[in-house]
Design a protein around this motif. Structure first.
Motif, mmCIF file in Angstrom:
data_model
loop_
_atom_site.group_PDB
_atom_site.id
_atom_site.type_symbol
_atom_site.label_atom_id
_atom_site.label_comp_id
_atom_site.label_asym_id
_atom_site.label_seq_id
_atom_site.Cartn_x
_atom_site.Cartn_y
_atom_site.Cartn_z
ATOM 1 N N LYS A 214 -2.729 -0.652 0.441
ATOM 2 C CA LYS A 214 -1.320 -0.383 0.755
ATOM 3 C C LYS A 214 -1.083 -0.145 2.245
ATOM 4 N N TYR A 215 -2.141 -0.276 3.064
ATOM 5 C CA TYR A 215 -2.000 0.129 4.460
ATOM 6 C C TYR A 215 -2.570 -0.922 5.422
ATOM 7 N N ILE B 22 -2.605 4.948 10.466
ATOM 8 C CA ILE B 22 -2.316 3.734 9.707
ATOM 9 C C ILE B 22 -0.843 3.706 9.303
ATOM 10 N N LEU B 23 -0.383 2.513 8.902
ATOM 11 C CA LEU B 23 1.007 2.314 8.517
ATOM 12 C C LEU B 23 1.071 1.653 7.140
ATOM 13 N N ARG C 272 8.161 -13.685 11.820
ATOM 14 C CA ARG C 272 7.202 -13.186 10.833
ATOM 15 C C ARG C 272 6.510 -11.961 11.388
ATOM 16 N N ALA C 273 6.083 -11.107 10.489
ATOM 17 C CA ALA C 273 5.272 -9.940 10.832
ATOM 18 C C ALA C 273 4.035 -9.959 9.955
ATOM 19 N N PHE C 274 2.874 -9.851 10.556
ATOM 20 C CA PHE C 274 1.611 -9.904 9.818
ATOM 21 C C PHE C 274 0.859 -8.594 9.989
ATOM 22 N N PRO C 275 0.456 -7.970 8.875
ATOM 23 C CA PRO C 275 -0.359 -6.749 8.989
ATOM 24 C C PRO C 275 -1.707 -7.078 9.603
#
Length: 401
Positions: free
Chosen positions: A222-223, A69-70, A86-89
């Protein structure tokens, strides 16, 4: 036409066997062609889908993804890279843990996080067929792809319990009930087999996949498992992936072109194999037509001689025998395609309950099957028809046939 029908009914068994050869060939062409069509539609849809963004996962020191995970803080690092819009988790877990999905040509059912804002960046139009997208900031909602909605027989307003509990599940296996708020139009690619939930819901599912002893100390909020990165208009996504790999430590951005190439690598070979099998059956049917027409000429030598003695022109006789061959092909083609269409439609109808949607009959395939049956039979009848048209009338009239 009456004469042709009479000629075909003179030898009913032989005519039926010849037509059956065409039927088998066209049936094979229909089913194999529909299978290849569906496979290629999946590939084309997947190519469009995966070519529109850069998937980012974790990376070790050698630049190889390990599936770890990140932290969500990577979003800011990714969006700071030039060319990133954009960056989407994103988090994806199995909807049916432990299921092999051996009958499905498409992707296995999965639960995927979705930020409602990401839909405007999707490379595919996945408009809701019913309902609406996820409400921002809410939990307990799910938007279903077309295939997974049909598989579970769910409609907007229903409840769906996910993930599906496997028979060998442990006693601490956790399920959640979600309200179906939307069902997407079919895209023939990844969204069809996805159940979209909020990031918070997906993070909860990610936490519950951990061993029970690790869950209390893990803050899943948080991940993420990875990130979907979208470029600004005109940005080359392959080059953007290189810039991300160079600028953001601990991640591996995949080039969309490599993903697409992997998807399409086996498509041409699969189509060639399926169509070759179908065409082989058709060649056998064509040989049966040739045999039937040669036998018909041999049996009607005196009739041909009489027609020529009465003034029948060579072109007229040629047309008559070619029309007979075309009729055989047309009848066989219609019956074969009809059976093939009914079979593929029936299998797909039954498959909606299991997600096994494997056939796709298109107008192009319909025209190909019917046109090929007639064309092949016509070509098969050229030599016998030419032979009949060139018979010497005197010799033909002396024949004992």
């Amino acid at each position: 036409m009456t004469q042709i029908v009479r000629n075909l009914t003179r030898r009913k068994l032989r005519s039926c066997l010849t037509i059956s050869g065409i039927v088998i060939g066209i049936l094979a062409l229909t089913t194999m062609g529909a299978l290849a069509n569906n496979f290629n539609a999946l590939l084309d849809g997947g190519a469009k889908y995966y070519a529109g963004y850069v998937p980012v996962a974790d990376s070790n020191s050698n630049g190889v993804s390990t599936g770890a995970i990140l932290p969500l803080t990577k979003v800011q690092e990714l969006e700071a890279v030039p060319g990133v819009a954009r960056a989407f988790p994103t988090i994806t877990v199995d909807a049916k843990p432990g299921s092999l999905n051996v009958v499905s040509i498409g992707l296995p059912d999965r639960i995927t996080s979705l930020d409602p804002a990401e839909e405007s960046y999707f490379p595919l139009k996945i408009t809701d067929a019913a309902g609406h997208t996820l409400d921002a900031g809410t939990t307990g909602q799910v938007v279903l792809g077309a295939t997974i909605a049909a598989e579970f027989s769910k409609h907007v307003g229903d409840s769906l319990t996910l993930p599906v509990k496997p028979p060998d599940a442990s006693s601490d296996f956790v399920q959640h009930s979600y309200l179906v708020v939307g069902i997407l139009n079919k895209t023939l690619t990844a969204p069809d087999t996805a159940a979209y939930v909020s990031l918070a819901d997906a993070q909860q599912l990610l936490k519950e996949q951990l061993p029970a002893a690790l869950r209390p100390g893990f803050d899943a909020s948080k991940y993420a498992a990875g990130f979907d990165v979208y470029g600004t208009p005109g940005t080359n996504l392959d080059k953007l992936a290189d810039r991300i790999n160079a600028a953001v430590p601990g991640v591996k951005a995949q080039k969309p072109s490599k993903l697409v190439a992997t998807l399409l690598a086996g498509g041409a070979l699969f189509t060639e194999i399926t169509m070759a099998a179908a065409l082989s059956a058709l060649v056998i049917g064509g040989l049966a037509v040739i045999n039937t027409m040669i036998m018909a000429v041999s049996e009607r030598v005196r009739e041909i001689g009489l027609k020529k003695a009465l003034g029948a022109r060579m072109g007229r006789l040629l047309f008559e025998y070619l029309l007979e061959a075309m009729t055989i092909g047309g009848i066989g083609g219609l019956i074969g395609f009809g059976i093939g269409f009914a079979l593929t439609s029936g299998v797909d109808y039954l498959g909606t309950k299991t997600g096994m949607d494997i056939f796709l009959v298109t107008p192009r395939l319909t025209a190909l099957c019917l046109g090929f049956a007639v064309a092949m039979s016509t070509l098969a009848g050229i030599f016998p028809a030419w032979r009949a048209a060139r018979l010497d009338p005197v010799t033909a009239l002396r024949s004992q046939s």
